[in-house]
Design a protein around this motif. Structure first.
Motif, PDB file in Angstrom:
ATOM      1  N   SER A 113       0.061  10.630  18.264  1.00  0.00           N
ATOM      2  CA  SER A 113      -1.007  10.835  17.276  1.00  0.00           C
ATOM      3  C   SER A 113      -0.506  11.765  16.182  1.00  0.00           C
ATOM      4  O   SER A 113       0.425  12.554  16.388  1.00  0.00           O
ATOM      5  CB  SER A 113      -2.257  11.420  17.926  1.00  0.00           C
ATOM      6  OG  SER A 113      -2.007  12.721  18.423  1.00  0.00           O
ATOM      7  N   VAL A 114      -1.141  11.663  15.021  1.00  0.00           N
ATOM      8  CA  VAL A 114      -0.789  12.486  13.871  1.00  0.00           C
ATOM      9  C   VAL A 114      -2.086  12.913  13.187  1.00  0.00           C
ATOM     10  O   VAL A 114      -3.021  12.119  13.056  1.00  0.00           O
ATOM     11  CB  VAL A 114       0.095  11.710  12.867  1.00  0.00           C
ATOM     12  CG1 VAL A 114       0.251  12.498  11.577  1.00  0.00           C
ATOM     13  CG2 VAL A 114       1.458  11.420  13.475  1.00  0.00           C
TER      14      VAL A 114
ATOM     15  N   GLN B 131       7.848   7.556   3.421  1.00  0.00           N
ATOM     16  CA  GLN B 131       6.679   8.213   4.007  1.00  0.00           C
ATOM     17  C   GLN B 131       6.104   7.365   5.147  1.00  0.00           C
ATOM     18  O   GLN B 131       5.698   7.900   6.185  1.00  0.00           O
ATOM     19  CB  GLN B 131       5.616   8.455   2.931  1.00  0.00           C
ATOM     20  CG  GLN B 131       6.003   9.512   1.913  1.00  0.00           C
ATOM     21  CD  GLN B 131       4.899   9.788   0.921  1.00  0.00           C
ATOM     22  OE1 GLN B 131       4.064   8.934   0.625  1.00  0.00           O
ATOM     23  NE2 GLN B 131       4.885  11.017   0.379  1.00  0.00           N
ATOM     24  N   ARG B 132       6.092   6.035   4.962  1.00  0.00           N
ATOM     25  CA  ARG B 132       5.607   5.145   6.041  1.00  0.00           C
ATOM     26  C   ARG B 132       6.502   5.274   7.264  1.00  0.00           C
ATOM     27  O   ARG B 132       6.020   5.375   8.407  1.00  0.00           O
ATOM     28  CB  ARG B 132       5.580   3.706   5.552  1.00  0.00           C
ATOM     29  CG  ARG B 132       5.093   2.698   6.604  1.00  0.00           C
ATOM     30  CD  ARG B 132       5.062   1.288   6.013  1.00  0.00           C
ATOM     31  NE  ARG B 132       4.555   0.328   6.980  1.00  0.00           N
ATOM     32  CZ  ARG B 132       5.275  -0.284   7.895  1.00  0.00           C
ATOM     33  NH1 ARG B 132       6.595  -0.012   7.976  1.00  0.00           N
ATOM     34  NH2 ARG B 132       4.732  -1.149   8.738  1.00  0.00           N
ATOM     35  N   ALA B 133       7.815   5.319   7.034  1.00  0.00           N
ATOM     36  CA  ALA B 133       8.755   5.440   8.144  1.00  0.00           C
ATOM     37  C   ALA B 133       8.567   6.776   8.865  1.00  0.00           C
ATOM     38  O   ALA B 133       8.621   6.844  10.102  1.00  0.00           O
ATOM     39  CB  ALA B 133      10.187   5.297   7.628  1.00  0.00           C
ATOM     40  N   ARG B 134       8.326   7.829   8.109  1.00  0.00           N
ATOM     41  CA  ARG B 134       8.137   9.151   8.710  1.00  0.00           C
ATOM     42  C   ARG B 134       6.868   9.185   9.549  1.00  0.00           C
ATOM     43  O   ARG B 134       6.842   9.756  10.644  1.00  0.00           O
ATOM     44  CB  ARG B 134       8.054  10.207   7.594  1.00  0.00           C
ATOM     45  CG  ARG B 134       7.762  11.626   8.076  1.00  0.00           C
ATOM     46  CD  ARG B 134       8.795  12.118   9.053  1.00  0.00           C
ATOM     47  NE  ARG B 134       8.530  13.493   9.469  1.00  0.00           N
ATOM     48  CZ  ARG B 134       9.058  14.054  10.545  1.00  0.00           C
ATOM     49  NH1 ARG B 134       9.894  13.356  11.327  1.00  0.00           N
ATOM     50  NH2 ARG B 134       8.775  15.291  10.862  1.00  0.00           N
TER      51      ARG B 134
ATOM     52  N   LEU C  75       0.804  -1.217   0.000  1.00  0.00           N
ATOM     53  CA  LEU C  75       0.000   0.000   0.000  1.00  0.00           C
ATOM     54  C   LEU C  75       0.837   1.265   0.000  1.00  0.00           C
ATOM     55  O   LEU C  75       0.308   2.357  -0.257  1.00  0.00           O
ATOM     56  CB  LEU C  75      -0.931   0.005   1.218  1.00  0.00           C
ATOM     57  CG  LEU C  75      -1.840  -1.229   1.398  1.00  0.00           C
ATOM     58  CD1 LEU C  75      -2.779  -1.012   2.576  1.00  0.00           C
ATOM     59  CD2 LEU C  75      -2.619  -1.493   0.123  1.00  0.00           C
ATOM     60  N   TRP C  76       2.143   1.151   0.319  1.00  0.00           N
ATOM     61  CA  TRP C  76       3.017   2.334   0.407  1.00  0.00           C
ATOM     62  C   TRP C  76       3.982   2.351  -0.789  1.00  0.00           C
ATOM     63  O   TRP C  76       4.949   1.602  -0.815  1.00  0.00           O
ATOM     64  CB  TRP C  76       3.837   2.310   1.683  1.00  0.00           C
ATOM     65  CG  TRP C  76       3.041   2.512   2.936  1.00  0.00           C
ATOM     66  CD1 TRP C  76       2.448   1.536   3.686  1.00  0.00           C
ATOM     67  CD2 TRP C  76       2.768   3.751   3.575  1.00  0.00           C
ATOM     68  NE1 TRP C  76       1.811   2.083   4.760  1.00  0.00           N
ATOM     69  CE2 TRP C  76       1.987   3.468   4.723  1.00  0.00           C
ATOM     70  CE3 TRP C  76       3.088   5.070   3.314  1.00  0.00           C
ATOM     71  CZ2 TRP C  76       1.531   4.450   5.584  1.00  0.00           C
ATOM     72  CZ3 TRP C  76       2.639   6.058   4.177  1.00  0.00           C
ATOM     73  CH2 TRP C  76       1.860   5.749   5.293  1.00  0.00           C
ATOM     74  N   PRO C  77       3.765   3.219  -1.796  1.00  0.00           N
ATOM     75  CA  PRO C  77       4.736   3.297  -2.897  1.00  0.00           C
ATOM     76  C   PRO C  77       6.058   3.923  -2.455  1.00  0.00           C
ATOM     77  O   PRO C  77       7.089   3.685  -3.075  1.00  0.00           O
ATOM     78  CB  PRO C  77       4.032   4.171  -3.942  1.00  0.00           C
ATOM     79  CG  PRO C  77       2.954   4.886  -3.223  1.00  0.00           C
ATOM     80  CD  PRO C  77       2.581   4.052  -2.046  1.00  0.00           C
ATOM     81  N   ASP C  78       6.031   4.701  -1.381  1.00  0.00           N
ATOM     82  CA  ASP C  78       7.251   5.344  -0.875  1.00  0.00           C
ATOM     83  C   ASP C  78       7.431   4.918   0.583  1.00  0.00           C
ATOM     84  O   ASP C  78       6.747   5.411   1.489  1.00  0.00           O
ATOM     85  CB  ASP C  78       7.117   6.860  -0.983  1.00  0.00           C
ATOM     86  CG  ASP C  78       8.424   7.588  -0.628  1.00  0.00           C
ATOM     87  OD1 ASP C  78       9.329   6.946  -0.044  1.00  0.00           O
ATOM     88  OD2 ASP C  78       8.522   8.800  -0.921  1.00  0.00           O
TER      89      ASP C  78
ATOM     90  N   ALA D 168       0.283  11.611   2.221  1.00  0.00           N
ATOM     91  CA  ALA D 168       1.162  10.558   1.709  1.00  0.00           C
ATOM     92  C   ALA D 168       0.571   9.968   0.432  1.00  0.00           C
ATOM     93  O   ALA D 168      -0.615  10.127   0.142  1.00  0.00           O
ATOM     94  CB  ALA D 168       1.350   9.455   2.752  1.00  0.00           C
ATOM     95  N   ARG D 169       1.424   9.285  -0.308  1.00  0.00           N
ATOM     96  CA  ARG D 169       0.977   8.583  -1.510  1.00  0.00           C
ATOM     97  C   ARG D 169       0.551   7.165  -1.134  1.00  0.00           C
ATOM     98  O   ARG D 169       1.052   6.572  -0.183  1.00  0.00           O
ATOM     99  CB  ARG D 169       2.120   8.515  -2.523  1.00  0.00           C
ATOM    100  CG  ARG D 169       2.687   9.863  -2.927  1.00  0.00           C
ATOM    101  CD  ARG D 169       1.793  10.576  -3.916  1.00  0.00           C
ATOM    102  NE  ARG D 169       1.961  10.064  -5.266  1.00  0.00           N
ATOM    103  CZ  ARG D 169       1.154  10.344  -6.287  1.00  0.00           C
ATOM    104  NH1 ARG D 169       0.078  11.087  -6.070  1.00  0.00           N
ATOM    105  NH2 ARG D 169       1.405   9.871  -7.489  1.00  0.00           N
ATOM    106  N   TYR D 170      -0.411   6.609  -1.903  1.00  0.00           N
ATOM    107  CA  TYR D 170      -0.826   5.222  -1.677  1.00  0.00           C
ATOM    108  C   TYR D 170      -0.927   4.504  -3.014  1.00  0.00           C
ATOM    109  O   TYR D 170      -1.019   5.127  -4.074  1.00  0.00           O
ATOM    110  CB  TYR D 170      -2.159   5.170  -0.939  1.00  0.00           C
ATOM    111  CG  TYR D 170      -3.358   5.462  -1.821  1.00  0.00           C
ATOM    112  CD1 TYR D 170      -4.061   4.413  -2.423  1.00  0.00           C
ATOM    113  CD2 TYR D 170      -3.794   6.762  -2.045  1.00  0.00           C
ATOM    114  CE1 TYR D 170      -5.157   4.667  -3.239  1.00  0.00           C
ATOM    115  CE2 TYR D 170      -4.878   7.032  -2.857  1.00  0.00           C
ATOM    116  CZ  TYR D 170      -5.561   5.983  -3.459  1.00  0.00           C
ATOM    117  OH  TYR D 170      -6.637   6.230  -4.268  1.00  0.00           O
TER     118      TYR D 170
END
Length: 437
Positions: free
Chosen positions: A84-85, A71-74, A65-68, A90-92
């Motif tokens: 919380s965020v 971004q998941r790590a961030r 689901l994460w092309p980058d 982000a891109r999917y």
């Protein structure tokens, strides 16, 4: 209980069924330790194109689901720091490999001592495309505006500037944003501008006017277009305006009489070659004489030079209620070497004229409470029959007076239409000062 209810009621996700089972946003719950999904709603399945059974027990990384991955790590780094965020973009990637944009809000929660991550995902690809399109359009518009040097701006319903391109008269963008015309120019000087803009806000109809504006010691005339700005419901929420500087056109001396006079005389010469009756010959001679006079006028020095040479220091009173117009007329006459006394009201015009005995009075007939008309009648009543009084009046006011049957010339000698152009002003003043020599 159906299959969906059973999946939400198992383990830590029984509370999710009520809160998010039918939400329009995608909602997913995963184990923070393993990253595997334990519950998702229908919107989550539709967003990524997977069935629920294909998602439960697998992680977002395993599903691709994460092309980058950065971004998941961030996202997870921010969650560890804050718990919380909100509004994380982000891109999917969905099941078919199509890529889009998401806005993620997520929070770490505990259930029976186990940490879980609950995320709310909103698809924003259309929004991002729209924003990028607007940015590109704004960039192109900026290039066009910089090349055109046209003043363009927006004001809200309170007439505070919210956006300005190509500020004029020495102003800077940061000096205008968040302020009103009254705060920038002063209430009196801003009044004509504010009146035009208020009418557009109230009527919803666009207007176009020539306006004089003074700021930072500079004076300019602008062809102003004011358009209402509406929201999706059609309500007027502000105005968008464009203004073209026409100061030079309004003030420069325009004398192009010699060419027409030569054309007239040439045509008369051609006609004279044909057989004419005595009456026709007499009329043709009159045409040639008048054309000669026209050519002589064209070759004469400009009116401002004759004023400077023959009438320097001559006293003129200028009675005008509009501050910018009063300042303009006074400045032009002072440039011609005249001694100018400005008056703001009919009472001041009457008082200055009686005290100073000027050679000419320029009188605004649109002074409040018919002050111009009253001043003219009072001066004539005071036996000042020899004083030339030139009325200054806008074309609209002339038409309104004609419609109402009002006499404009009972106590007046001449009329000068507003807005006042320099060449017309100099010619009119010169004519009356010459007549009084």
């Amino acid at each position: 209980m159906d299959e969906q209810d059973a999946s939400y009621a198992s383990g830590p996700t029984d509370w999710l069924a009520t809160a998010a089972g039918s939400a329009h946003v995608a909602v997913g719950v995963s184990s923070l330790r393993s990253g595997e999904f334990v519950a998702v709603n229908d919107s989550f399945c539709r967003l990524f194109g997977f069935g629920r059974v294909e998602i439960i027990g697998r992680s977002s990384a395993a599903l691709g689901l994460w092309p980058d991955a950065r971004q998941r790590a961030r996202l997870f780094e921010l969650l560890r720091q804050r718990g919380s965020v909100t509004g994380f973009e982000a891109r999917y990637r969905n099941r078919d490999g199509e890529v889009g944009d998401l806005e993620v809000s997520a929070r770490i929660v505990e259930r029976d001592g186990e940490p879980f991550l609950i995320g709310f995902l909103t698809e924003i690809s259309d929004r991002r495309e729209l924003i990028e399109g607007l940015r590109a359009a704004q960039s192109r518009l900026g290039v066009v505006l910089r090349a055109s040097r046209m003043l363009v701006f927006r004001q809200d319903r309170g007439l505070r500037y919210t956006w300005v391109a190509n500020p004029v008269l020495g102003a800077r963008e940061d000096e205008l944003i968040g302020r009103t015309d009254a705060e920038i120019l002063g209430p009196a000087a801003a009044a004509p501008l504010v009146a035009i803009k208020r009418r557009v806000l109230e009527s919803g109809a666009p207007e176009r006017r020539d306006v004089w504006v003074a700021n930072n010691g500079q004076l300019g005339c602008f062809d102003l277009v004011v358009e209402p700005e509406r929201d999706a419901a059609g309500r007027v929420i502000g105005i968008v305006c464009a203004a073209l500087d026409i100061t030079q056109r309004m003030c420069e001396h325009q004398s192009a009489l010699s060419a027409p006079s030569n054309s007239i005389r040439g045509l008369a010469a051609l006609i004279g070659r044909e057989p004419l009756t005595a009456r026709q010959a007499q009329r043709l001679n009159r045409i040639e004489v008048e054309a000669g006079r026209l050519g002589t006028a064209a070759s004469a020095p400009p009116a401002i030079e004759r004023l400077q040479a023959r009438h320097a220091g001559t006293r003129v009173v200028v009675a005008e209620h509009e501050p910018v117009m009063r300042e303009l007329v006074c400045a032009l006459l002072e440039r011609a070497g005249l001694a100018v006394t400005p008056a703001r009201t009919g009472v001041e015009a009457l008082s200055y004229t009686l005290q100073l005995a000027p050679a000419l009075l320029l009188l605004d007939l649109e002074l409040p409470q018919r002050g111009g008309v009253a001043a003219a009648r009072a001066l004539r009543g005071a036996a000042l029959r020899q004083l030339p009084i030139v009325a200054m009046l806008s074309a609209n006011a002339v038409a309104a007076a004609a419609d109402a049957g009002t006499e404009l010339d009972a106590d007046l000698d001449d009329l000068l239409d507003k807005p006042v152009a320099a060449d017309r002003l100099y010619a009119k003043v010169l004519a009356w000062l010459e007549a009084g020599r």
